[in-house]
Design a protein around this motif. Sequence first.
Motif, PDB file in Angstrom:
ATOM      1  N   PRO A  35       0.872  -1.159   0.041  1.00 56.00           N
ATOM      2  CA  PRO A  35      -0.018  -0.032   0.016  1.00 56.00           C
ATOM      3  C   PRO A  35       1.118   1.445  -0.032  1.00 56.00           C
ATOM      4  N   ALA A  36       0.328   2.422  -0.406  1.00 58.76           N
ATOM      5  CA  ALA A  36       1.151   3.636  -0.404  1.00 58.76           C
ATOM      6  C   ALA A  36       1.439   4.241   0.918  1.00 58.76           C
ATOM      7  N   ALA A  37       2.618   4.577   1.250  1.00 59.46           N
ATOM      8  CA  ALA A  37       2.789   4.771   2.619  1.00 59.46           C
ATOM      9  C   ALA A  37       2.722   6.302   2.820  1.00 59.46           C
ATOM     10  N   GLU A  38       2.198   6.784   3.930  1.00 60.58           N
ATOM     11  CA  GLU A  38       2.391   7.991   4.410  1.00 60.58           C
ATOM     12  C   GLU A  38       3.661   8.764   4.478  1.00 60.58           C
ATOM     13  N   ARG A  39       3.725  10.252   4.299  1.00 58.31           N
ATOM     14  CA  ARG A  39       4.898  10.894   4.432  1.00 58.31           C
ATOM     15  C   ARG A  39       4.850  11.737   5.777  1.00 58.31           C
ATOM     16  N   GLY A  49       1.997  -1.654  10.544  1.00 55.86           N
ATOM     17  CA  GLY A  49       2.061  -3.229  10.477  1.00 55.86           C
ATOM     18  C   GLY A  49       1.296  -3.536   9.404  1.00 55.86           C
ATOM     19  N   LEU A  50       0.564  -2.820   8.473  1.00 58.52           N
ATOM     20  CA  LEU A  50      -0.255  -3.151   7.318  1.00 58.52           C
ATOM     21  C   LEU A  50       0.960  -3.510   6.394  1.00 58.52           C
ATOM     22  N   HIS A  51       1.668  -2.625   5.948  1.00 55.93           N
ATOM     23  CA  HIS A  51       2.768  -2.631   5.213  1.00 55.93           C
ATOM     24  C   HIS A  51       3.723  -3.838   5.472  1.00 55.93           C
ATOM     25  N   ALA A  52       3.978  -4.167   6.716  1.00 54.32           N
ATOM     26  CA  ALA A  52       4.832  -5.369   7.032  1.00 54.32           C
ATOM     27  C   ALA A  52       4.188  -6.495   6.666  1.00 54.32           C
ATOM     28  N   ALA A  53       2.759  -6.631   6.886  1.00 52.31           N
ATOM     29  CA  ALA A  53       1.835  -7.782   6.674  1.00 52.31           C
ATOM     30  C   ALA A  53       1.769  -7.992   4.971  1.00 52.31           C
ATOM     31  N   GLY A 227      -1.697 -18.306   3.983  1.00 54.59           N
ATOM     32  CA  GLY A 227      -1.803 -17.846   5.378  1.00 54.59           C
ATOM     33  C   GLY A 227      -1.289 -16.342   5.143  1.00 54.59           C
ATOM     34  N   ARG A 228      -0.181 -15.957   4.669  1.00 53.94           N
ATOM     35  CA  ARG A 228       0.316 -14.697   4.665  1.00 53.94           C
ATOM     36  C   ARG A 228      -0.374 -13.754   3.934  1.00 53.94           C
ATOM     37  N   LEU A 229      -1.328 -14.259   2.988  1.00 49.19           N
ATOM     38  CA  LEU A 229      -2.300 -13.353   2.144  1.00 49.19           C
ATOM     39  C   LEU A 229      -3.338 -13.028   3.000  1.00 49.19           C
ATOM     40  N   ALA A 230      -3.951 -14.124   3.883  1.00 47.24           N
ATOM     41  CA  ALA A 230      -4.895 -14.018   4.765  1.00 47.24           C
ATOM     42  C   ALA A 230      -4.893 -13.208   5.776  1.00 47.24           C
ATOM     43  N   ASP A 231      -3.563 -13.217   6.464  1.00 50.92           N
ATOM     44  CA  ASP A 231      -3.032 -12.247   7.524  1.00 50.92           C
ATOM     45  C   ASP A 231      -3.137 -10.835   6.857  1.00 50.92           C
ATOM     46  N   TYR A 232      -2.836 -10.685   5.766  1.00 54.53           N
ATOM     47  CA  TYR A 232      -2.921  -9.259   5.096  1.00 54.53           C
ATOM     48  C   TYR A 232      -4.329  -9.024   4.993  1.00 54.53           C
ATOM     49  N   LEU A 233      -5.202  -9.559   4.488  1.00 52.78           N
ATOM     50  CA  LEU A 233      -6.563  -9.319   4.015  1.00 52.78           C
ATOM     51  C   LEU A 233      -7.237  -8.845   5.652  1.00 52.78           C
ATOM     52  N   GLU A 234      -6.868  -9.720   6.662  1.00 53.20           N
ATOM     53  CA  GLU A 234      -7.457  -9.518   7.928  1.00 53.20           C
ATOM     54  C   GLU A 234      -6.862  -8.197   8.402  1.00 53.20           C
ATOM     55  N   ALA A 235      -5.663  -7.735   8.292  1.00 54.78           N
ATOM     56  CA  ALA A 235      -5.006  -6.503   8.830  1.00 54.78           C
ATOM     57  C   ALA A 235      -5.678  -5.170   8.081  1.00 54.78           C
TER      58      ALA A 235
END
Length: 238
Positions: A35-39, A49-53, A227-235
Amino acid sequence: MKSQTAAHHRPVDLAREHGISTQAVRNYERDGVLPAAERTASGYRVYTGLHAAALRAYLALVPAYGYGLAAEIMRAATRGDVDAALRAVDGGHAQLLRDRETLDAVEATVAVLTSVPTGTRPERPLTVGALAHRIGVTPATLRKWERAGVLAPARDRGSRQRRYDADDVRDAELAHLLRRGGYLLDHIATVIRQVRAAEGPGPLAASLDGWRQRLTARGRAMLVASGRLADYLEAAGL
């Protein structure tokens, strides 16, 4: 997308977790797999944490689906299009199933071919009629197989007639076995390409274990990636 309450991360924090460069993290954001990051006011990226996921998901998807499809999945996920992301995942699973079916077909036939005495191979190229008679099909069938990519005979320079050498005869016999087993021509063409790449059924037989191990590794990687994709979608609240 729900707000993230986890601590903020610098690009170097995400990079260190995976042993990649900070430039790679920025490139992934640029390409839409993160996802695009804030500056900050001074222009520095702030990841959450969303970007990390998202990064964990993408890097898990790569060995499972390859770079292109992994990027397609994550771009769909980061824009909130869950259906498109899952459709791409389904496509990867369908391809793995086709690859397994191809391997099964090769294993079911290669032992038969390697047991055929080499002396039965023709010493001279055969015409389309002679090959058709040899394996019990019509010349029209052989031409149909050629159009499907199953056979690729050379042509006589003068008459332009097809000439089937020993490898072509081997491929035709393999195709005939597979057709009797109910396999479709596009599937058979894939098998024949594997035999040609291995330079014959003998070397191919020796490589079948490695081939199956690679498919198994891909399947296991898909489980981890799911599993990793599911974690991201949940986050992301999707």
